[in-house]
Design a protein around this motif. Structure first.
Motif, short mmCIF file in Angstrom:
data_model
loop_
_atom_site.label_atom_id
_atom_site.label_comp_id
_atom_site.label_asym_id
_atom_site.label_seq_id
_atom_site.Cartn_x
_atom_site.Cartn_y
_atom_site.Cartn_z
N VAL A 152 -8.68 82.91 -76.75
CA VAL A 152 -9.29 81.61 -76.93
C VAL A 152 -10.96 82.12 -76.82
O VAL A 152 -11.86 81.34 -75.89
CB VAL A 152 -8.79 80.64 -75.77
N PRO A 153 -11.75 82.59 -77.35
CA PRO A 153 -13.19 82.46 -77.12
C PRO A 153 -14.18 81.99 -77.22
O PRO A 153 -15.39 81.91 -76.97
CB PRO A 153 -13.35 83.82 -78.43
N ASP A 154 -13.20 80.06 -77.75
CA ASP A 154 -14.49 78.85 -77.22
C ASP A 154 -14.43 77.87 -75.66
O ASP A 154 -14.91 77.35 -75.43
CB ASP A 154 -14.16 78.29 -78.26
N LYS A 155 -13.74 79.04 -75.15
CA LYS A 155 -13.78 78.87 -73.29
C LYS A 155 -14.51 79.23 -72.76
O LYS A 155 -14.28 80.88 -72.76
CB LYS A 155 -12.11 78.85 -72.45
N HIS A 156 -15.47 78.66 -71.74
CA HIS A 156 -16.48 79.51 -71.03
C HIS A 156 -15.90 79.99 -69.31
O HIS A 156 -17.06 81.17 -69.36
CB HIS A 156 -17.81 78.14 -70.52
N GLU A 157 -14.79 78.88 -68.84
CA GLU A 157 -14.10 80.02 -67.54
C GLU A 157 -14.15 81.25 -67.76
O GLU A 157 -14.86 82.04 -66.96
CB GLU A 157 -13.12 79.26 -67.38
N PRO A 158 -13.63 81.78 -69.09
CA PRO A 158 -13.39 83.27 -68.52
C PRO A 158 -14.29 84.03 -68.98
O PRO A 158 -15.16 85.75 -68.33
CB PRO A 158 -11.83 84.12 -69.74
N TRP A 159 -15.38 83.86 -70.10
CA TRP A 159 -17.19 84.75 -69.78
C TRP A 159 -17.57 84.50 -68.59
O TRP A 159 -17.82 85.53 -67.88
CB TRP A 159 -17.82 84.27 -70.67
N ASN A 160 -17.53 83.69 -68.00
CA ASN A 160 -18.11 83.57 -66.74
C ASN A 160 -17.49 84.61 -65.39
O ASN A 160 -18.26 85.00 -65.27
CB ASN A 160 -18.15 81.76 -66.26
N ASN A 161 -15.93 83.87 -65.76
CA ASN A 161 -15.49 84.96 -65.06
C ASN A 161 -15.46 86.04 -65.23
O ASN A 161 -15.55 87.45 -63.76
CB ASN A 161 -14.41 84.44 -63.69
#
Length: 139
Positions: free
Chosen positions: A76-85
Motif C-alpha cells: 500500500v504505497p499510498d499510506k503515509h504511516e508505514p513510510w513515517n515509521n
C-alpha cells in the motif's frame, strides 16, 4: 487487554480490529499474537504486517521493523504511516549521515502523502535536530 476465550471464532476482520485496539492500548503482546494469527491466515495482509512492524519498532527490533514496514509500503504505497515509521527505524539508529538521509527520504514521502499529519512534520524537524541544525527544524 486479555484475549477472550472465543477469539478463535472471530472473523478475520474482528481479530484484526482486536489487534489494532490492543496496539492502541499499548498491549503489544496481544497485538503480536492477534496480528501474527491474522498474518498466518492472509500472508500479505498489510494491516497485520503493519501492526507486527509497529510492535517490533516499539521493542527496538529495528531491522525486523524496517523490513516489515518496507513490505507494507510495497503493498500500500499510498499510506503515509508505514513510510513515517520506516523512517523512524533509520532515525532511531542515527548512527551516520546515511541513516539520517534514509530517514529523511521516508519522512518526506510520508509528508508528501499526508502534509496535514503533524507526526510527519515533527519527524522532518527531528532530522535537522539530529544534524545539529535546529534553525532548519523551525522552517
Amino acid at each position: 487487554m486479555a484475549i477472550p476465550q472465543d477469539y478463535r471464532t472471530d472473523t478475520f476482520g474482528e481479530r484484526l480490529e482486536r489487534a489494532r485496539a490492543a496496539s492502541d492500548a499499548d498491549d503489544f503482546e496481544t497485538t503480536w499474537k492477534l496480528a501474527n494469527g491474522c498474518l498466518s491466515e492472509k500472508f500479505d495482509d498489510p494491516t497485520a504486517i503493519y501492526l507486527l512492524a509497529f510492535v517490533a519498532l516499539k521493542h527496538d527490533q529495528l531491522g525486523l521493523a524496517y523490513n516489515l514496514f518496507s513490505r507494507v509500503t510495497q503493498l500500500v504505497p499510498d499510506k503515509h504511516e508505514p513510510w513515517n515509521n520506516m523512517g523512524m527505524c533509520f532515525s532511531e539508529r542515527w548512527a551516520n549521515e546515511e541513516d539520517l538521509a534514509q530517514a529523511e527520504a521516508c519522512f518526506r514521502k510520508a509528508y508528501e502523502l499526508a502534509p496535514e499529519d503533524e507526526h510527519c512534520m515533527n519527524n522532518l524537524a527531528l532530522i535537522n535536530i539530529h544534524r545539529y541544525d535546529p534553525a532548519k527544524a523551525v522552517y
